[in-house]
Scaffold this motif. Sequence first.
Motif, PDB file in Angstrom:
ATOM      1  N   PHE A 364     -32.581-101.469  -2.954  1.00 15.47           N
ATOM      2  CA  PHE A 364     -32.467-100.938  -1.592  1.00 15.47           C
ATOM      3  C   PHE A 364     -31.415 -99.843  -1.543  1.00 15.47           C
ATOM      4  O   PHE A 364     -31.591 -98.805  -0.880  1.00 15.47           O
ATOM      5  N   GLU A 365     -30.301-100.059  -2.249  1.00 11.95           N
ATOM      6  CA  GLU A 365     -29.207 -99.082  -2.222  1.00 11.95           C
ATOM      7  C   GLU A 365     -29.622 -97.756  -2.852  1.00 11.95           C
ATOM      8  O   GLU A 365     -29.338 -96.677  -2.316  1.00 11.95           O
ATOM      9  N   GLU A 366     -30.307 -97.828  -3.991  1.00  7.29           N
ATOM     10  CA  GLU A 366     -30.763 -96.603  -4.646  1.00  7.29           C
ATOM     11  C   GLU A 366     -31.674 -95.796  -3.736  1.00  7.29           C
ATOM     12  O   GLU A 366     -31.511 -94.578  -3.588  1.00  7.29           O
ATOM     13  N   LEU A 367     -32.627 -96.475  -3.122  1.00  6.75           N
ATOM     14  CA  LEU A 367     -33.578 -95.782  -2.251  1.00  6.75           C
ATOM     15  C   LEU A 367     -32.891 -95.237  -1.003  1.00  6.75           C
ATOM     16  O   LEU A 367     -33.214 -94.135  -0.535  1.00  6.75           O
ATOM     17  N   THR A 368     -31.939 -95.976  -0.453  1.00  3.65           N
ATOM     18  CA  THR A 368     -31.248 -95.544   0.764  1.00  3.65           C
ATOM     19  C   THR A 368     -30.459 -94.260   0.521  1.00  3.65           C
ATOM     20  O   THR A 368     -30.557 -93.294   1.291  1.00  3.65           O
ATOM     21  N   ILE A 369     -29.672 -94.251  -0.551  1.00  2.00           N
ATOM     22  CA  ILE A 369     -28.850 -93.075  -0.843  1.00  2.00           C
ATOM     23  C   ILE A 369     -29.720 -91.878  -1.198  1.00  2.00           C
ATOM     24  O   ILE A 369     -29.498 -90.754  -0.718  1.00  2.00           O
ATOM     25  N   LEU A 370     -30.735 -92.097  -2.020  1.00  2.00           N
ATOM     26  CA  LEU A 370     -31.614 -91.001  -2.415  1.00  2.00           C
ATOM     27  C   LEU A 370     -32.356 -90.437  -1.207  1.00  2.00           C
ATOM     28  O   LEU A 370     -32.550 -89.222  -1.085  1.00  2.00           O
ATOM     29  N   ASP A 371     -32.743 -91.317  -0.303  1.00  2.00           N
ATOM     30  CA  ASP A 371     -33.432 -90.880   0.912  1.00  2.00           C
ATOM     31  C   ASP A 371     -32.516 -90.003   1.770  1.00  2.00           C
ATOM     32  O   ASP A 371     -32.951 -88.986   2.327  1.00  2.00           O
ATOM     33  N   GLN A 372     -31.249 -90.376   1.870  1.00  2.00           N
ATOM     34  CA  GLN A 372     -30.292 -89.579   2.637  1.00  2.00           C
ATOM     35  C   GLN A 372     -30.136 -88.186   2.039  1.00  2.00           C
ATOM     36  O   GLN A 372     -30.147 -87.182   2.762  1.00  2.00           O
ATOM     37  N   ILE A 373     -30.009 -88.136   0.721  1.00  2.00           N
ATOM     38  CA  ILE A 373     -29.835 -86.844   0.041  1.00  2.00           C
ATOM     39  C   ILE A 373     -31.078 -85.986   0.203  1.00  2.00           C
ATOM     40  O   ILE A 373     -31.000 -84.778   0.481  1.00  2.00           O
ATOM     41  N   TYR A 374     -32.252 -86.600   0.045  1.00  2.00           N
ATOM     42  CA  TYR A 374     -33.507 -85.851   0.127  1.00  2.00           C
ATOM     43  C   TYR A 374     -33.736 -85.313   1.539  1.00  2.00           C
ATOM     44  O   TYR A 374     -34.114 -84.146   1.725  1.00  2.00           O
ATOM     45  N   LEU A 445     -34.159 -89.289 -12.980  1.00  2.00           N
ATOM     46  CA  LEU A 445     -34.681 -88.167 -12.203  1.00  2.00           C
ATOM     47  C   LEU A 445     -34.843 -86.975 -13.136  1.00  2.00           C
ATOM     48  O   LEU A 445     -33.864 -86.317 -13.489  1.00  2.00           O
ATOM     49  N   VAL A 446     -36.076 -86.733 -13.564  1.00  2.00           N
ATOM     50  CA  VAL A 446     -36.370 -85.614 -14.461  1.00  2.00           C
ATOM     51  C   VAL A 446     -36.728 -84.401 -13.602  1.00  2.00           C
ATOM     52  O   VAL A 446     -37.609 -84.482 -12.739  1.00  2.00           O
ATOM     53  N   VAL A 447     -36.047 -83.276 -13.848  1.00  2.00           N
ATOM     54  CA  VAL A 447     -36.218 -82.093 -13.003  1.00  2.00           C
ATOM     55  C   VAL A 447     -37.025 -81.029 -13.733  1.00  2.00           C
ATOM     56  O   VAL A 447     -36.711 -80.666 -14.878  1.00  2.00           O
ATOM     57  N   LEU A 448     -38.079 -80.536 -13.057  1.00  2.00           N
ATOM     58  CA  LEU A 448     -38.907 -79.444 -13.576  1.00  2.00           C
ATOM     59  C   LEU A 448     -38.736 -78.234 -12.664  1.00  2.00           C
ATOM     60  O   LEU A 448     -38.758 -78.372 -11.427  1.00  2.00           O
ATOM     61  N   ASP A 449     -38.570 -77.057 -13.272  1.00  2.00           N
ATOM     62  CA  ASP A 449     -38.410 -75.857 -12.462  1.00  2.00           C
ATOM     63  C   ASP A 449     -39.761 -75.311 -12.010  1.00  2.00           C
ATOM     64  O   ASP A 449     -40.803 -75.963 -12.178  1.00  2.00           O
ATOM     65  N   MET A 463     -26.719 -85.894  -8.943  1.00  2.00           N
ATOM     66  CA  MET A 463     -27.114 -86.088  -7.545  1.00  2.00           C
ATOM     67  C   MET A 463     -26.221 -87.136  -6.893  1.00  2.00           C
ATOM     68  O   MET A 463     -25.845 -87.007  -5.729  1.00  2.00           O
ATOM     69  N   TRP A 464     -25.856 -88.187  -7.634  1.00  2.00           N
ATOM     70  CA  TRP A 464     -24.958 -89.204  -7.096  1.00  2.00           C
ATOM     71  C   TRP A 464     -23.556 -88.618  -6.870  1.00  2.00           C
ATOM     72  O   TRP A 464     -22.889 -88.963  -5.901  1.00  2.00           O
ATOM     73  N   ILE A 465     -23.104 -87.751  -7.773  1.00  2.00           N
ATOM     74  CA  ILE A 465     -21.733 -87.220  -7.686  1.00  2.00           C
ATOM     75  C   ILE A 465     -21.623 -86.137  -6.616  1.00  2.00           C
ATOM     76  O   ILE A 465     -20.717 -86.162  -5.778  1.00  2.00           O
ATOM     77  N   TRP A 466     -22.545 -85.162  -6.632  1.00  2.00           N
ATOM     78  CA  TRP A 466     -22.419 -83.993  -5.749  1.00  2.00           C
ATOM     79  C   TRP A 466     -23.529 -83.856  -4.709  1.00  2.00           C
ATOM     80  O   TRP A 466     -23.501 -82.935  -3.901  1.00  2.00           O
ATOM     81  N   GLU A 583     -19.759 -94.697 -12.233  1.00  2.00           N
ATOM     82  CA  GLU A 583     -20.556 -94.818 -13.456  1.00  2.00           C
ATOM     83  C   GLU A 583     -21.241 -93.498 -13.786  1.00  2.00           C
ATOM     84  O   GLU A 583     -21.297 -93.083 -14.952  1.00  2.00           O
ATOM     85  N   SER A 584     -21.749 -92.826 -12.761  1.00  2.00           N
ATOM     86  CA  SER A 584     -22.417 -91.543 -12.979  1.00  2.00           C
ATOM     87  C   SER A 584     -21.452 -90.499 -13.527  1.00  2.00           C
ATOM     88  O   SER A 584     -21.831 -89.671 -14.361  1.00  2.00           O
ATOM     89  N   MET A 585     -20.227 -90.518 -13.060  1.00  2.00           N
ATOM     90  CA  MET A 585     -19.224 -89.589 -13.589  1.00  2.00           C
ATOM     91  C   MET A 585     -19.016 -89.815 -15.079  1.00  2.00           C
ATOM     92  O   MET A 585     -18.941 -88.863 -15.868  1.00  2.00           O
ATOM     93  N   LEU A 586     -18.944 -91.088 -15.462  1.00  2.00           N
ATOM     94  CA  LEU A 586     -18.745 -91.401 -16.876  1.00  2.00           C
ATOM     95  C   LEU A 586     -19.936 -90.938 -17.711  1.00  2.00           C
ATOM     96  O   LEU A 586     -19.770 -90.271 -18.740  1.00  2.00           O
TER      97      LEU A 586
END
Length: 708
Positions: A364-374, A445-449, A463-466, A583-586
């Motif tokens: 739930f936490e992963e989806l909530t934060i990602l949804d906010q960013i998106y 999260l794999v990013v394609l240009d 994405m978690w950090i910035w 953890e993401s920073m590390l």
Amino acid sequence: MASSGTSTQPGRMQQLIKSDRRIFTASDDSAMMKQIQATHAPDGREVEVKPILSIIEDIIQRARSTIDGVINGTQAHAEHALEDKGSVAETESLLEALAFIIFRISCEMSCKCSGGGDAHATTMVLFNTLSSYSWDAKVVLALAAFAVNFGEFWLVAHLSTTNPLARSVARLKQLPDILEHSTSLKSRLDALNNLVQATMNVTKCIIEFKELPSQYISPEMPPMSVAVAHIPTAAYWTIRSIVACASQITSLIGSGHEYITSTTETWELSSLGHKVSNIHDHLKNQLALCHQHIAEKRQVEAYQILLRLIETPHLDNSKILRQLIYNKDDLLPLVDGSNKTRVHVEVLRRKNVVLLISDLDLSFEELTILDQIYKESKTRTEFQYDIVWLPVVDRSTPWSETHEKKFREQQATMSWYTLHHPTLLEPAVIKYIKEVWRFSKKLILVVLDLQGKVVSLNALHMMWIWGNLAYPFTTMKEEALWKEETWRLELLVDGIDPNIPNWIEEKKFVCLYGGEDMDWIRKFTAMAKDVAKEAGISLEMVYVGKSNTKERLRKIIATISTEHLSHTWPDLTSIWFFWARLESMLYSKMSHGKAIDNDLIMQEVMTMLSFDGSDLGWAVISGESAEITKAKGDTLLTCLSQFNEWKKDAEEKGFVPALNDHLHHLHSPLHCNRLILPGIDGSISEKVICAECGRPMEKYFMYRCCND
């Protein structure tokens, strides 16, 4: 004459049955197979057997419906529609070319079966007649000839009660009153029906082998070679069974009212049915192995195509996205999360695409934060990207209602694009995702240009950090952002607590603390408030908890709030995100080759994570000039209790520098740090240095399941 002819019928059938039983037990000998193979001399002609089989199936289905109606006393009417196997003109042309051979075989069966001849000999006559045809054509043409006789017989029998013409034909043929004798005929007709169906099943299997793509499996290649070796035997017993069925139909003609049923005949039909069913099971197993072999070959081919495609430059991303998501045009493979409508992959053409790859256990936490960013990105024109969820499931585990429910529940919460169903994801794509993109269990999260080029194998950490400031989520952007960063309170809590930036602007001191020891929390918060008052500083304290202890955190937060010990974050998602960002920073630092011995941010992050590895309290305190100090709970309590010893230093140097100096004075070389790092993307370093003493830490494996 009719009576005399009928009286010889049982004797003729007994003779046929004895002959059949002898062949039944001996026909699988190698000599028998050599005899069958000797009749096989195909001339290369290809017969399109499926349209013929479709007509045969229609005849048999309708005839069986009539038989069921007779046996059960119902007036069943089968409305079995012929499958469209091509244009009517093509089918008619095909049947015109084959009409003579079908008629010839039909006559052969009618004559041979009515004369009480040897069933094996009749079968061999048919094989000789069909010598120039392939194995699949042999069985289909024999079945077609039988279907003509079978259909005509039941058509006359069915209509004889209502149609004068059919009734007259039935009288000339001396057909028995089927309705009157339906009870005594039931077991025999049931056995006949079952045997006819068994021959149909084997025929379809033989055709399927013929249609297997030769570019993926050749006749010489196991398991195809095993099947090829058994197809002559299967063809023999299929045609042999057709002859037996034809004999049963012929035996009813001329029997009139004096027909006497025989349990031996029923047993013979049942025995043949059992044998042919066993043959079908064996062929079906071999066919499954062939399909598995073909699927594996196709997967290897598709995997190689995917490798080459992703490595090749493109003008846009459409080819790569189609290959990754769904490469056919028979359905709309994506669901637009904003309005829950089905859409084509083309909606992503020339867009930056973030592929959210995970299993079905997204938190739930992963989806909530990602949804906010998106959703934030959709309000800013400078952030132009779309997210697509590709759920990776274990294909070796059967898909269940539980899986379906979990998938639909996750899909319903997503505001971005999602794959319509996990089964659309090709095995070759899953193999690529796991082997090349190193997906294991945790989401990536794999990013394609815009051209479909992979610019980040996992943008989750940046994405978690910035957040959206990391757009377009490239490795170069990540490096540039780290060059601008310093170890400061804003980096620790960016976007989590809106009050902290205001406190910093107001020149207040901020303390973040955690742990699960409620006694320590009470002592620390009380002592910190007393020292802050004595030092003349304004101190705001926030409890940031601990990762993976939801239920205990709820109780601790409730106590802190009730007793007014400090500020708390109102939702556990904020606490989860605090530790997830650390953890993401590390991981982000490690992915860029940074080491703890020469990177200050990495040292501080490791220390913070080691705090979380302990159940004891800890705190981080930030001052006016962005200085930060930190310490474990007992050391910090001791330091605060000795405030009088460093009070003068606090007045001269500043509160945080003086606190930091006294903490170093109290530091003991004896310590034990525990660091728990969940494996996210395989980037864990083999060597991890202790942030406190600089020595390599011992490595242990830890398996943890915590739903608390």
